[in-house]
Design a protein around this motif. Structure first.
Motif, PDB file in Angstrom:
ATOM      1  N   CYS A 126       6.115  13.997  13.561  1.00 24.56           N
ATOM      2  CA  CYS A 126       5.262  13.652  11.875  1.00 24.56           C
ATOM      3  C   CYS A 126       3.900  12.259  12.591  1.00 24.56           C
ATOM      4  O   CYS A 126       4.814  11.235  12.946  1.00 24.56           O
ATOM      5  N   PHE A 127       3.337  12.745  12.343  1.00 26.73           N
ATOM      6  CA  PHE A 127       2.482  11.399  12.111  1.00 26.73           C
ATOM      7  C   PHE A 127       1.783  11.774  10.690  1.00 26.73           C
ATOM      8  O   PHE A 127       1.302  11.662   9.813  1.00 26.73           O
ATOM      9  N   MET A 128       2.075   9.875  10.281  1.00 22.78           N
ATOM     10  CA  MET A 128       2.263   9.430   9.546  1.00 22.78           C
ATOM     11  C   MET A 128       1.142   9.491   8.420  1.00 22.78           C
ATOM     12  O   MET A 128      -0.018   8.484   9.573  1.00 22.78           O
ATOM     13  N   THR A 129       0.014   9.191   7.519  1.00 25.93           N
ATOM     14  CA  THR A 129      -0.910   8.757   7.277  1.00 25.93           C
ATOM     15  C   THR A 129      -1.202   8.511   6.298  1.00 25.93           C
ATOM     16  O   THR A 129      -2.485   7.508   5.613  1.00 25.93           O
ATOM     17  N   GLY A 130      -0.150   8.040   5.176  1.00 28.42           N
ATOM     18  CA  GLY A 130      -0.297   7.551   4.180  1.00 28.42           C
ATOM     19  C   GLY A 130       0.930   7.319   2.712  1.00 28.42           C
ATOM     20  O   GLY A 130       1.844   7.703   3.140  1.00 28.42           O
ATOM     21  N   ILE A 131       1.086   6.312   2.907  1.00 29.59           N
ATOM     22  CA  ILE A 131       2.178   6.166   1.312  1.00 29.59           C
ATOM     23  C   ILE A 131       1.392   6.140  -0.064  1.00 29.59           C
ATOM     24  O   ILE A 131       0.822   4.913   0.439  1.00 29.59           O
ATOM     25  N   ALA A 132       1.817   6.749  -1.054  1.00 27.59           N
ATOM     26  CA  ALA A 132       1.080   6.754  -2.429  1.00 27.59           C
ATOM     27  C   ALA A 132       2.508   5.853  -3.525  1.00 27.59           C
ATOM     28  O   ALA A 132       3.850   6.441  -2.865  1.00 27.59           O
ATOM     29  N   LEU A 133       2.583   5.058  -4.046  1.00 34.17           N
ATOM     30  CA  LEU A 133       3.402   4.182  -4.754  1.00 34.17           C
ATOM     31  C   LEU A 133       3.479   5.626  -6.308  1.00 34.17           C
ATOM     32  O   LEU A 133       2.854   5.335  -6.496  1.00 34.17           O
ATOM     33  N   LEU A 134       4.665   6.355  -6.360  1.00 32.17           N
ATOM     34  CA  LEU A 134       4.873   6.961  -8.126  1.00 32.17           C
ATOM     35  C   LEU A 134       4.967   6.329  -9.088  1.00 32.17           C
ATOM     36  O   LEU A 134       5.291   4.939  -8.860  1.00 32.17           O
ATOM     37  N   ASP A 135       3.922   7.057 -10.398  1.00 29.56           N
ATOM     38  CA  ASP A 135       4.698   5.664 -11.319  1.00 29.56           C
ATOM     39  C   ASP A 135       6.430   5.446 -11.836  1.00 29.56           C
ATOM     40  O   ASP A 135       6.400   4.069 -12.274  1.00 29.56           O
ATOM     41  N   ASN A 136       7.515   6.521 -11.220  1.00 26.18           N
ATOM     42  CA  ASN A 136       8.683   6.500 -11.097  1.00 26.18           C
ATOM     43  C   ASN A 136       8.978   5.150 -10.318  1.00 26.18           C
ATOM     44  O   ASN A 136      10.590   5.341  -9.829  1.00 26.18           O
ATOM     45  N   GLY A 137       8.052   4.822  -8.735  1.00 24.74           N
ATOM     46  CA  GLY A 137       9.261   4.044  -7.803  1.00 24.74           C
ATOM     47  C   GLY A 137       9.497   4.856  -6.905  1.00 24.74           C
ATOM     48  O   GLY A 137       9.024   4.148  -5.906  1.00 24.74           O
ATOM     49  N   ASN A 138       9.233   6.079  -6.510  1.00 24.48           N
ATOM     50  CA  ASN A 138       9.248   6.850  -5.676  1.00 24.48           C
ATOM     51  C   ASN A 138       7.850   6.488  -4.580  1.00 24.48           C
ATOM     52  O   ASN A 138       6.901   6.196  -5.554  1.00 24.48           O
ATOM     53  N   LEU A 139       8.186   6.721  -3.496  1.00 26.52           N
ATOM     54  CA  LEU A 139       6.915   6.817  -2.440  1.00 26.52           C
ATOM     55  C   LEU A 139       6.350   8.651  -2.257  1.00 26.52           C
ATOM     56  O   LEU A 139       7.726   9.488  -1.965  1.00 26.52           O
TER      57      LEU A 139
END
Length: 178
Positions: free
Chosen positions: A59-72
Motif C-alpha cells: 500500500c502507498f500511504m498518501t495522508g493521515i487525518a485526525l478525526l474528532d474522536n481521536g482516531n486516525l
C-alpha cells in the motif's frame, strides 16, 4: 478444560508482553505530529509476499487525518486487479498514545515507532492463523526527507527479525500508473 483455558490466557499474555517489548512507541507521541500528506518509501515484512506487487500489504500511504474522536483516517492506494484504487481505514486509538488498531485481514496493531517532521516509521502486526504477520513501513513528507529515517528503519526491521531480503523499496513506484 481449566488447564487449557489457563494455558490460552497465559499464551495470550505472553504474546502481549512480547509485542510491547519489541514495538516501542515514539516517546511523547501526539497524533497532530502525523497528520498531513505522506509518501511511502519502503515496506518490509516477515512474509515478503505481502509487500510485493499486489500483495495484501503493498500500500502507498498518501495522508493521515485526525478525526474528532481521536482516531486516525489513513488514506492510501492499493493495487487490485492491476489498477490502483484509493482506499482508507480508520485506526482506532488505544489507551497507549501512538498505538492504534484497525481491521484488515483480521485485527491489526499499528504503532508509530519513530515520528519526526520529515519521516515516520510504522510497525503493523496482525495475528493470522495463530502466527504474527509483521509489516514495517517507512514514509516521508517527501522522498528525500523520508530517506533521513533509513537508519531508524533498518534498526526497527532488525529488531522485528525481518531479513534485509524482505525489505522492498517502493519509492520509485507511483500509484497513478498501472
Amino acid at each position: 478444560m481449566k488447564l487449557l483455558l489457563l494455558l490460552s490466557v497465559g499464551l495470550g499474555l505472553a504474546w502481549t508482553l512480547q509485542d510491547q517489548s519489541q514495538v516501542p512507541v515514539q516517546p511523547g507521541f501526539s497524533p497532530e505530529q502525523v497528520i498531513g500528506p505522506w509518501e511511502t518509501l519502503e515496506l518490509a515484512s516477515n512474509d515478503r509476499s505481502v509487500v510485493e506487487e499486489e500483495g495484501a500489504y503493498e500500500c502507498f500511504m498518501t495522508g493521515i487525518a485526525l478525526l474528532d474522536n481521536g482516531n486516525l483516517n489513513v488514506s492510501y492506494f492499493h493495487r487490485k486487479d492491476g489498477k490502483y484504487m484509493k482506499e482508507f481505514y480508520v485506526a482506532e486509538k488505544t489507551d497507549t498514545p501512538g498505538r492504534y488498531t484497525f481491521e484488515y485481514h483480521g485485527k491489526n496493531y499499528l504503532t508509530f515507532v519513530a515520528v519526526t517532521e520529515k519521516f515516520v516509521i510504522i510497525d503493523l502486526e496482525n495475528q493470522r492463523d495463530g502466527k504474527p504477520l509483521i509489516v514495517v513501513e517507512l514514509h516521508g513528507r517527501t522522498q528525500e526527507e523520508g530517506k533521513l529515517g533509513m537508519a531508524h528503519y533498518r534498526r526497527q526491521t532488525a529488531r522485528r527479525g525481518i531479513l534485509p531480503s524482505n525489505i522492498v523499496d517502493v519509492s520509485s513506484k507511483r500509484y497513478g500508473s498501472s
